[in-house]
Write a protein that holds these residues in place. Structure first.
Motif, PDB file in Angstrom:
ATOM      1  N   LEU A 102      -9.110  -1.097  -0.319  1.00 53.55           N
ATOM      2  CA  LEU A 102      -7.989  -0.273  -0.782  1.00 53.55           C
ATOM      3  C   LEU A 102      -8.199   0.212  -2.212  1.00 53.55           C
ATOM      4  O   LEU A 102      -7.812   1.336  -2.537  1.00 53.55           O
ATOM      5  CB  LEU A 102      -6.678  -1.044  -0.642  1.00 53.55           C
ATOM      6  CG  LEU A 102      -6.260  -1.301   0.809  1.00 53.55           C
ATOM      7  CD1 LEU A 102      -5.153  -2.340   0.870  1.00 53.55           C
ATOM      8  CD2 LEU A 102      -5.852  -0.009   1.500  1.00 53.55           C
ATOM      9  N   VAL A 111      -3.225   5.673   2.049  1.00 61.48           N
ATOM     10  CA  VAL A 111      -4.542   5.373   2.601  1.00 61.48           C
ATOM     11  C   VAL A 111      -5.207   6.703   2.916  1.00 61.48           C
ATOM     12  O   VAL A 111      -4.643   7.534   3.618  1.00 61.48           O
ATOM     13  CB  VAL A 111      -4.444   4.512   3.880  1.00 61.48           C
ATOM     14  CG1 VAL A 111      -5.806   4.302   4.491  1.00 61.48           C
ATOM     15  CG2 VAL A 111      -3.775   3.188   3.583  1.00 61.48           C
ATOM     16  N   VAL A 140       0.847  -1.185   0.000  1.00 61.66           N
ATOM     17  CA  VAL A 140       0.000   0.000   0.000  1.00 61.66           C
ATOM     18  C   VAL A 140       0.883   1.235   0.000  1.00 61.66           C
ATOM     19  O   VAL A 140       1.853   1.311   0.755  1.00 61.66           O
ATOM     20  CB  VAL A 140      -0.907   0.020   1.258  1.00 61.66           C
ATOM     21  CG1 VAL A 140      -1.776   1.240   1.284  1.00 61.66           C
ATOM     22  CG2 VAL A 140      -1.726  -1.242   1.345  1.00 61.66           C
TER      23      VAL A 140
END
Length: 90
Positions: A76, A8, A5
Motif C-alpha cells: 500500500l 488503491v 486505506v
C-alpha cells in the motif's frame, strides 16, 4: 491489525498480495460489511463495488498475522506513491 486505506491504484496487484498472505485478510467497508478477501468471490464483489462509481471507497483491512500486515502495508505504501507526481520548476 487494522489497516485503513483511502485509495488503491493497482487493485489486481493488491489481490495478488492478499493471495500470498498466510492467514485470512478481511475487508471492512465504510458500511460495516466484512468480507474475507482470500475468497475469489469476495475479491470479485469488492472489485465490482470499487469500480461501480469510478472511485475506491474508504476501506479497512484486518489481519491477525504480523507478517501479512507487513506485506499489505509495504504494498500500500508503494501503491500510494504512484499517485504522487513530481514536477520540475523551470
Amino acid at each position: 491489525m487494522h489497516i485503513k486505506v483511502e485509495k488503491v491504484h493497482q487493485v489486481e496487484k493488491l489481490f495478488e498480495v492478499i493471495d500470498s498472505c498466510s492467514t485470512n485478510v478481511e475487508l471492512v467497508t465504510g458500511e460495516g460489511d466484512c468480507l474475507n478477501m482470500k475468497s475469489k468471490l469476495s475479491q470479485y464483489l469488492s472489485m465490482t463495488r470499487m469500480f461501480a462509481n469510478g472511485d475506491v471507497p474508504h476501506m479497512e483491512f484486518v489481519t491477525n498475522d504480523e507478517q501479512d500486515a507487513k506485506k499489505l502495508i509495504d504494498f500500500l505504501q508503494k501503491d500510494a506513491s504512484l499517485g504522487i507526481h513530481k514536477t520540475e520548476e523551470v
